[in-house]
Design a protein around this motif. Structure first.
Motif, PDB file in Angstrom:
ATOM      1  N   ILE A  19      65.389  34.585  -5.369  1.00  0.00           N
ATOM      2  CA  ILE A  19      64.894  33.529  -4.484  1.00  0.00           C
ATOM      3  C   ILE A  19      65.126  33.906  -3.022  1.00  0.00           C
ATOM      4  CG2 ILE A  19      65.290  31.144  -3.753  1.00  0.00           C
ATOM      5  CD1 ILE A  19      65.802  30.495  -6.720  1.00  0.00           C
ATOM      6  N   ILE A  20      66.283  34.471  -2.718  1.00  0.00           N
ATOM      7  CA  ILE A  20      66.584  34.871  -1.340  1.00  0.00           C
ATOM      8  C   ILE A  20      65.640  35.981  -0.882  1.00  0.00           C
ATOM      9  CG2 ILE A  20      68.308  36.025   0.104  1.00  0.00           C
ATOM     10  CD1 ILE A  20      70.439  34.409  -1.430  1.00  0.00           C
ATOM     11  N   ILE A  21      65.418  36.971  -1.720  1.00  0.00           N
ATOM     12  CA  ILE A  21      64.509  38.065  -1.366  1.00  0.00           C
ATOM     13  C   ILE A  21      63.101  37.534  -1.160  1.00  0.00           C
ATOM     14  CG2 ILE A  21      63.401  40.154  -2.276  1.00  0.00           C
ATOM     15  CD1 ILE A  21      66.122  40.829  -3.562  1.00  0.00           C
ATOM     16  N   TYR A  22      62.647  36.649  -2.025  1.00  0.00           N
ATOM     17  CA  TYR A  22      61.307  36.074  -1.900  1.00  0.00           C
ATOM     18  C   TYR A  22      61.154  35.313  -0.592  1.00  0.00           C
ATOM     19  CZ  TYR A  22      57.321  33.033  -2.717  1.00  0.00           C
ATOM     20  OH  TYR A  22      56.139  32.361  -2.592  1.00  0.00           O
ATOM     21  N   THR A  23      62.134  34.479  -0.232  1.00  0.00           N
ATOM     22  CA  THR A  23      62.018  33.679   0.988  1.00  0.00           C
ATOM     23  C   THR A  23      62.093  34.556   2.236  1.00  0.00           C
ATOM     24  OG1 THR A  23      64.384  33.180   0.913  1.00  0.00           O
ATOM     25  CG2 THR A  23      62.885  31.558  -0.025  1.00  0.00           C
ATOM     26  N   VAL A  24      62.904  35.617   2.212  1.00  0.00           N
ATOM     27  CA  VAL A  24      62.990  36.509   3.375  1.00  0.00           C
ATOM     28  C   VAL A  24      61.656  37.226   3.583  1.00  0.00           C
ATOM     29  CG1 VAL A  24      64.052  38.643   4.219  1.00  0.00           C
ATOM     30  CG2 VAL A  24      65.472  36.804   3.335  1.00  0.00           C
ATOM     31  N   ARG A  25      61.073  37.734   2.512  1.00  0.00           N
ATOM     32  CA  ARG A  25      59.775  38.416   2.628  1.00  0.00           C
ATOM     33  C   ARG A  25      58.687  37.450   3.056  1.00  0.00           C
ATOM     34  NH1 ARG A  25      59.698  42.584  -2.485  1.00  0.00           N
ATOM     35  NH2 ARG A  25      61.376  43.907  -1.703  1.00  0.00           N
ATOM     36  N   TRP A  26      58.699  36.245   2.524  1.00  0.00           N
ATOM     37  CA  TRP A  26      57.710  35.238   2.894  1.00  0.00           C
ATOM     38  C   TRP A  26      57.814  34.924   4.383  1.00  0.00           C
ATOM     39  CZ3 TRP A  26      58.287  30.072   4.506  1.00  0.00           C
ATOM     40  CH2 TRP A  26      57.116  29.317   4.490  1.00  0.00           C
ATOM     41  N   HIS A  27      59.039  34.805   4.884  1.00  0.00           N
ATOM     42  CA  HIS A  27      59.260  34.529   6.305  1.00  0.00           C
ATOM     43  C   HIS A  27      58.760  35.692   7.165  1.00  0.00           C
ATOM     44  CE1 HIS A  27      61.087  32.878   9.873  1.00  0.00           C
ATOM     45  NE2 HIS A  27      61.725  34.017  10.070  1.00  0.00           N
ATOM     46  N   GLN A  28      59.009  36.930   6.748  1.00  0.00           N
ATOM     47  CA  GLN A  28      58.556  38.086   7.514  1.00  0.00           C
ATOM     48  C   GLN A  28      57.032  38.159   7.564  1.00  0.00           C
ATOM     49  OE1 GLN A  28      60.473  41.315   5.505  1.00  0.00           O
ATOM     50  NE2 GLN A  28      62.344  41.170   6.729  1.00  0.00           N
ATOM     51  N   ILE A  29      56.382  37.890   6.441  1.00  0.00           N
ATOM     52  CA  ILE A  29      54.919  37.930   6.401  1.00  0.00           C
ATOM     53  C   ILE A  29      54.341  36.831   7.287  1.00  0.00           C
ATOM     54  CG2 ILE A  29      52.927  37.529   4.915  1.00  0.00           C
ATOM     55  CD1 ILE A  29      54.496  38.985   2.692  1.00  0.00           C
ATOM     56  N   ASN A  30      54.906  35.631   7.218  1.00  0.00           N
ATOM     57  CA  ASN A  30      54.405  34.548   8.063  1.00  0.00           C
ATOM     58  C   ASN A  30      54.635  34.843   9.537  1.00  0.00           C
ATOM     59  OD1 ASN A  30      53.313  33.000   6.075  1.00  0.00           O
ATOM     60  ND2 ASN A  30      55.119  31.723   5.808  1.00  0.00           N
ATOM     61  N   LYS A  31      55.750  35.473   9.864  1.00  0.00           N
ATOM     62  CA  LYS A  31      56.028  35.832  11.247  1.00  0.00           C
ATOM     63  C   LYS A  31      55.007  36.867  11.735  1.00  0.00           C
ATOM     64  CE  LYS A  31      60.299  37.444  13.355  1.00  0.00           C
ATOM     65  NZ  LYS A  31      61.606  37.755  13.107  1.00  0.00           N
ATOM     66  N   ARG A  32      54.681  37.825  10.883  1.00  0.00           N
ATOM     67  CA  ARG A  32      53.684  38.843  11.230  1.00  0.00           C
ATOM     68  C   ARG A  32      52.321  38.200  11.450  1.00  0.00           C
ATOM     69  NH1 ARG A  32      53.471  42.788   6.764  1.00  0.00           N
ATOM     70  NH2 ARG A  32      55.429  43.464   7.655  1.00  0.00           N
ATOM     71  N   TYR A  33      51.907  37.327  10.544  1.00  0.00           N
ATOM     72  CA  TYR A  33      50.613  36.650  10.699  1.00  0.00           C
ATOM     73  C   TYR A  33      50.588  35.781  11.947  1.00  0.00           C
ATOM     74  CZ  TYR A  33      49.292  38.064   5.970  1.00  0.00           C
ATOM     75  OH  TYR A  33      48.974  38.774   4.858  1.00  0.00           O
ATOM     76  N   SER A  34      51.690  35.146  12.256  1.00  0.00           N
ATOM     77  CA  SER A  34      51.769  34.318  13.455  1.00  0.00           C
ATOM     78  C   SER A  34      51.622  35.175  14.703  1.00  0.00           C
ATOM     79  CB  SER A  34      53.093  33.573  13.482  1.00  0.00           C
ATOM     80  OG  SER A  34      53.238  32.865  14.679  1.00  0.00           O
ATOM     81  N   ARG A  35      52.261  36.326  14.724  1.00  0.00           N
ATOM     82  CA  ARG A  35      52.152  37.220  15.876  1.00  0.00           C
ATOM     83  C   ARG A  35      50.727  37.731  16.038  1.00  0.00           C
ATOM     84  NH1 ARG A  35      54.776  42.778  15.665  1.00  0.00           N
ATOM     85  NH2 ARG A  35      52.641  43.401  15.443  1.00  0.00           N
ATOM     86  N   ILE A  36      50.072  38.058  14.931  1.00  0.00           N
ATOM     87  CA  ILE A  36      48.691  38.535  14.996  1.00  0.00           C
ATOM     88  C   ILE A  36      47.785  37.444  15.555  1.00  0.00           C
ATOM     89  CG2 ILE A  36      46.707  39.229  13.612  1.00  0.00           C
ATOM     90  CD1 ILE A  36      48.669  40.645  11.752  1.00  0.00           C
ATOM     91  N   SER A  37      47.937  36.229  15.085  1.00  0.00           N
ATOM     92  CA  SER A  37      47.069  35.154  15.564  1.00  0.00           C
ATOM     93  C   SER A  37      47.383  34.782  17.003  1.00  0.00           C
ATOM     94  CB  SER A  37      47.178  33.930  14.662  1.00  0.00           C
ATOM     95  OG  SER A  37      48.457  33.361  14.751  1.00  0.00           O
TER      96      SER A  37
END
Length: 67
Positions: A19-37
């Motif tokens: 669960i911790i690994i999943y949430t960390v990766r999810w946060h990183q992906i959302n941060k990347r998408y936010s930066r792109i947008s």
């Protein structure tokens, strides 16, 4: 009883780690998408994530004027 308790603790720790690994990766992906947008380059994947074989490290954002 002790083997059962150890097994349950092990399974619980493995689930918690997953669960911790999943949430960390999810946060990183959302941060990347936010930066792109935020940059406004939603489709410019080659600018934000250049290929590793690109020799020049200089990236120019915006229009390019001919010299």
């Amino acid at each position: 009883m002790k083997k059962t308790n150890g097994l349950l603790i092990g399974v619980g720790l493995a689930a918690l780690a997953g669960i911790i690994i999943y949430t960390v990766r999810w946060h990183q992906i959302n941060k990347r998408y936010s930066r792109i947008s935020d940059e406004g380059y939603e489709t410019a994947h080659d600018i934000l994530y250049p290929p590793s074989n690109q020799s020049s490290k200089r990236v120019h954002y915006g229009p390019v004027l001919p010299e």
